[in-house]
Every structure is written in C-alpha cells, then in structure tokens.
Design a protein around this motif. Structure first.
Motif, short mmCIF file in Angstrom:
data_model
loop_
_atom_site.label_atom_id
_atom_site.label_comp_id
_atom_site.label_asym_id
_atom_site.label_seq_id
_atom_site.Cartn_x
_atom_site.Cartn_y
_atom_site.Cartn_z
N ARG A 48 0.81 -1.22 0.00
CA ARG A 48 0.00 0.00 0.00
C ARG A 48 0.85 1.28 0.00
NH1 ARG A 48 -4.82 -0.17 -1.52
NH2 ARG A 48 -5.34 1.56 -0.18
N VAL A 51 0.08 4.24 -2.42
CA VAL A 51 -1.14 4.98 -2.06
C VAL A 51 -0.85 5.91 -0.88
CG1 VAL A 51 -3.51 4.76 -1.23
CG2 VAL A 51 -2.63 3.13 -2.91
N LEU A 55 -1.08 8.80 -2.97
CA LEU A 55 -2.44 8.42 -3.40
C LEU A 55 -2.45 7.76 -4.78
CD1 LEU A 55 -4.49 11.52 -2.23
CD2 LEU A 55 -4.21 9.35 -1.06
N ARG A 57 -2.66 4.84 -7.30
CA ARG A 57 -3.18 3.48 -7.39
C ARG A 57 -2.44 2.73 -8.48
NH1 ARG A 57 -7.39 6.83 -6.30
NH2 ARG A 57 -8.54 6.37 -4.41
#
Length: 123
Positions: A48, A51, A55, A57
């Motif tokens: 993650r 992200v 942010l 993806r």
C-alpha cells in the motif's frame, strides 16, 4: 488511469501527509517483517506504500508482460537471506529521496518496487 486523484490533490497530499506518514508506515511494515507472525501484515503494508505516499493506485498489469512468478520456496529463501535487510536499505534510500524535490519521482518509483525487493513478488 482514470480513477487516479488529480495531480494537484496528490501533490497536496504528499506535502502535508504523504511524506511523514510514509516514514511511519514503512517503519511499521519493516518491523512487522522482522517477526514471523507479522510478515503477512508487513507485506500488506508495503503493497500500500504508493497509495500512502502519493495516493497513486496501481495500474492493471499489461497482458503481454505476464511472467512466471518465483516459487514460494525461492521467495522465502530470498526474504530470509536478502529481502529483509535489502528492503530496509531500499526503504531508507527511497524515503530520503522523498524529502528532496528532485528525488521525489525516483522515490515513488522505488517505493512502487519495494514489494519485489522484499519478496521477489511483483504485485
């Protein structure tokens, strides 16, 4: 990708939240990876990182780039012998680059590849 937040939103996120939250996030992930029980959560946190930092993806992988993943035993040996310490160095270098204006693009690229450095798995 169309579902990405606008670049301005991502830049503001990075300036006010991403740079410091990523440091805490990576520290927690790396410490979890040092424990047998924490490895699954540590790997999940590492996945993650793009992200958290900006942010960003993940884009779906292109169809023609599909390659055979490394087997689980090979990945386990990699993690035990190289991945845990190499990921610490990789993480420290990437995080240091996020603190410089010119290093941010390289840092984001490095952080996106961190899961492969840890476990030879291309997420």
């Amino acid at each position: 990708m169309r579902d990405q937040p606008p670049l301005l939103v991502r830049a503001v996120w990075f300036l006010f939240v991403g740079w410091w939250l990523t440091g805490l996030w990576l520290t927690a992930a790396w410490l979890l990876n040092l424990t047998i029980v924490g490895i699954p959560l540590g790997i999940a946190l590492i996945n993650r990182v793009p992200v958290v930092v900006s942010l960003k993806r993940r884009a779906p992988p292109p169809k023609e780039r599909q390659r055979e993943p490394y087997s689980l035993p090979v990945r386990a040996v990699w993690f035990l012998c190289i991945g845990w310490w190499a990921s610490g160095l990789w993480t420290a270098a990437a995080y240091a680059l996020t603190l410089t204006v010119v290093g941010i693009p390289v840092a984001v690229w490095m952080l996106a590849r961190l899961p492969f450095v840890v476990s030879l798995y291309d997420y």
